[in-house]
Design an enzyme around this catalytic site. Structure first.
Site, mmCIF file in Angstrom:
data_model
loop_
_atom_site.group_PDB
_atom_site.id
_atom_site.type_symbol
_atom_site.label_atom_id
_atom_site.label_comp_id
_atom_site.label_asym_id
_atom_site.label_seq_id
_atom_site.Cartn_x
_atom_site.Cartn_y
_atom_site.Cartn_z
ATOM 1 N N LYS A 90 7.468 -2.850 -7.642
ATOM 2 C CA LYS A 90 7.403 -4.269 -7.287
ATOM 3 C C LYS A 90 7.699 -5.156 -8.493
ATOM 4 O O LYS A 90 8.418 -6.148 -8.373
ATOM 5 C CB LYS A 90 6.036 -4.623 -6.686
ATOM 6 C CG LYS A 90 5.864 -4.070 -5.284
ATOM 7 C CD LYS A 90 4.644 -4.642 -4.583
ATOM 8 C CE LYS A 90 4.558 -4.105 -3.152
ATOM 9 N NZ LYS A 90 3.336 -4.535 -2.463
ATOM 10 N N LYS A 113 11.299 5.189 7.481
ATOM 11 C CA LYS A 113 10.020 4.859 8.116
ATOM 12 C C LYS A 113 10.124 3.516 8.849
ATOM 13 O O LYS A 113 10.711 2.576 8.319
ATOM 14 C CB LYS A 113 9.010 4.750 6.970
ATOM 15 C CG LYS A 113 7.580 4.827 7.315
ATOM 16 C CD LYS A 113 6.756 4.720 6.028
ATOM 17 C CE LYS A 113 6.455 3.264 5.750
ATOM 18 N NZ LYS A 113 5.050 2.945 5.562
ATOM 19 N N LYS A 153 7.572 -3.095 8.576
ATOM 20 C CA LYS A 153 7.745 -4.537 8.783
ATOM 21 C C LYS A 153 8.786 -5.093 7.835
ATOM 22 O O LYS A 153 9.366 -6.136 8.090
ATOM 23 C CB LYS A 153 6.413 -5.272 8.629
ATOM 24 C CG LYS A 153 5.801 -5.155 7.238
ATOM 25 C CD LYS A 153 4.525 -5.964 7.145
ATOM 26 C CE LYS A 153 3.822 -5.770 5.807
ATOM 27 N NZ LYS A 153 3.141 -4.473 5.652
HETATM 28 P P1 ADP Z 1 4.561 -1.341 6.525
HETATM 29 O O1 ADP Z 1 5.252 -0.076 6.059
HETATM 30 O O2 ADP Z 1 5.111 -1.860 7.789
HETATM 31 O O3 ADP Z 1 4.526 -2.373 5.410
HETATM 32 P P2 ADP Z 1 1.838 -0.857 5.817
HETATM 33 O O4 ADP Z 1 2.280 -0.263 4.523
HETATM 34 O O5 ADP Z 1 1.192 -2.194 5.815
HETATM 35 O O6 ADP Z 1 3.075 -0.898 6.824
HETATM 36 O O7 ADP Z 1 0.895 0.215 6.503
HETATM 37 C C1 ADP Z 1 -0.293 -0.051 7.212
HETATM 38 C C2 ADP Z 1 -0.781 1.269 7.805
HETATM 39 O O8 ADP Z 1 0.152 1.763 8.773
HETATM 40 C C3 ADP Z 1 -0.933 2.400 6.781
HETATM 41 O O9 ADP Z 1 -2.054 3.183 7.179
HETATM 42 C C4 ADP Z 1 0.341 3.198 6.932
HETATM 43 O O10 ADP Z 1 0.181 4.554 6.540
HETATM 44 C C5 ADP Z 1 0.630 3.069 8.426
HETATM 45 N N1 ADP Z 1 2.071 3.097 8.689
HETATM 46 C C6 ADP Z 1 2.960 2.146 8.341
HETATM 47 N N2 ADP Z 1 4.190 2.450 8.764
HETATM 48 C C7 ADP Z 1 4.079 3.641 9.399
HETATM 49 C C8 ADP Z 1 5.021 4.493 10.065
HETATM 50 N N3 ADP Z 1 6.298 4.165 10.179
HETATM 51 N N4 ADP Z 1 4.568 5.643 10.627
HETATM 52 C C9 ADP Z 1 3.265 5.970 10.538
HETATM 53 N N5 ADP Z 1 2.334 5.220 9.925
HETATM 54 C C10 ADP Z 1 2.721 4.069 9.363
#
Ligand code: ADP
Ligand code: NA
Length: 330
Positions: free
Chosen positions: A114, A197, A200
């Site tokens: 970051k 993956k 968001k």
């Molecule tokens: P993002 O990747 O959308 O920014 P976050 O990092 O805020 O999501 O993740 C919030 C929660 O959701 C964490 O527990 C993360 O492991 C889970 N998570 C996020 N994206 C996925 C995904 N594509 N598949 C499974 N779990 C996910």
């Protein structure tokens, strides 16, 4: 308590969670209520390490808490609260920060990534100390298990190092937490780019299923998912990432397993699979959206639930902070 203590949280940084958050995290959080003593937090203090709009943060915080509840987090069986409502988090983070090496914090890969993107002037001290606040979140509750994705493993290691350092300097105080990936949790991929993956922060919206989207949009995105040029509905992540992702989602939203779904669709086309999957996802998310809407329509009730959660959390956190302050010499 006899049950293992679990801590987990998500940042209020968008209006709606996505299907990866739901199948990878929330579904497990709900299941963990059967066997553990879970603490589920809306980590708004972490969210301001990215520049935020105050009104959006306020709305997203409430919306995220409502999504935890709509997914089945039960405020009686879990401790559900908003991080900024419990000042002990920032207070313990200060103490832990004085025990964290500058070099040690500089080695966190998430910070390195970051800060490289933001540059020296765009990188804040808050972003730098983020993992110390996360350590405080976990250690305040004597957490044993932290359900996390791979990207958080290094932060859990730091948390363990800080716990061990404090305990050896001041005597047994903190429980040593462990990160774990719950067995049932699925990794969900972008529908348009099934080797990335679902996130968001994806470049395009087309492969992202938002939990609060209109069902028509959800169905359309699933029907447009990228697959492959074969015809066989078979789970093979390396050779068939698109189809495998659809099968993971199908198993995640239904009562069926992947082999059962493969058997059911043997000899049938991708179009059939996508159509039925779209229906299954919409069917699963409809009660979720309805419950979410009800919760947001009654702000007083949501406030009452969050105030009750903050009270339960503060009782536990303040006890630990009191011990820490005492040991440190305050
Ligand atoms: P993002 O990747 O959308 O920014 P976050 O990092 O805020 O999501 O993740 C919030 C929660 O959701 C964490 O527990 C993360 O492991 C889970 N998570 C996020 N994206 C996925 C995904 N594509 N598949 C499974 N779990 C996910
Ligand atoms: Na299933």
């Amino acid at each position: 308590s006899a049950r293992p203590i679990v801590f987990s949280g998500m940042q209020p940084s968008s209006a709606s969670l996505h299907l990866g958050n739901y199948l990878g995290a929330l579904v497990n959080w709900v299941a963990l209520q059967e066997t553990t003593d879970p603490v589920y937090c809306v980590v708004d203090l972490h969210a301001i390490t990215s520049q935020q709009d105050p009104e959006a943060l306020r709305a997203d915080t409430r919306a995220l808490a409502a999504q935890y509840l709509a997914a089945g987090v039960d405020p009686e069986r879990s401790t559900l609260f908003v991080q900024s409502h419990v000042p002990a988090h920032t207070e313990l983070a200060w103490v832990l920060g004085t025990m964290t090496g500058f070099g040690e914090a500089s080695r966190m890969t998430q910070f390195k990534d970051k800060s490289q993107r933001f540059g020296t002037e765009g990188t804040t001290v808050g972003l730098f100390t983020y993992p110390v606040l996360m350590a405080a979140d976990i250690l305040l509750y004597s957490t044993e298990l932290v359900p996390v994705g791979d990207d958080q493993r290094q932060h859990i290691e730091l948390t363990r190092d800080l716990a061990a350092r404090f305990n050896s300097r001041y005597g047994e105080t903190f429980v040593m937490p462990e990160g774990f990936i719950p067995e049932a949790s699925a990794r969900i991929y972008d529908l348009q780019d099934p080797t990335s993956k679902m996130s968001k922060s994806a470049a395009s919206d087309a492969g992202l299923i938002r939990l609060l989207d209109d069902p028509k949009i959800t169905a359309k995105k699933i029907k447009s998912a990228v697959t492959d040029t074969e015809r066989e509905i078979r789970y093979d992540v390396a050779a068939k990432p698109g189809i495998s992702n659809l099968l993971d989602i199908f198993a995640g939203v239904s009562e069926r397993t992947i082999p059962e779904i493969e058997a059911e669709y043997a000899g049938r086309g991708y179009g059939d699979l996508k159509k039925d999957l779209a229906e299954a996802v919409v069917e699963r998310l409809t009660p979720f959206r309805e419950r979410f809407t009800e919760l947001l329509a009654d702000p007083a009730e949501l406030d009452r639930i969050l105030a009750h959660g903050a009270e339960k959390a503060a009782e536990r956190a303040d006890r630990m902070l009191g011990t820490v302050y005492d040991r440190v010499g305050f």
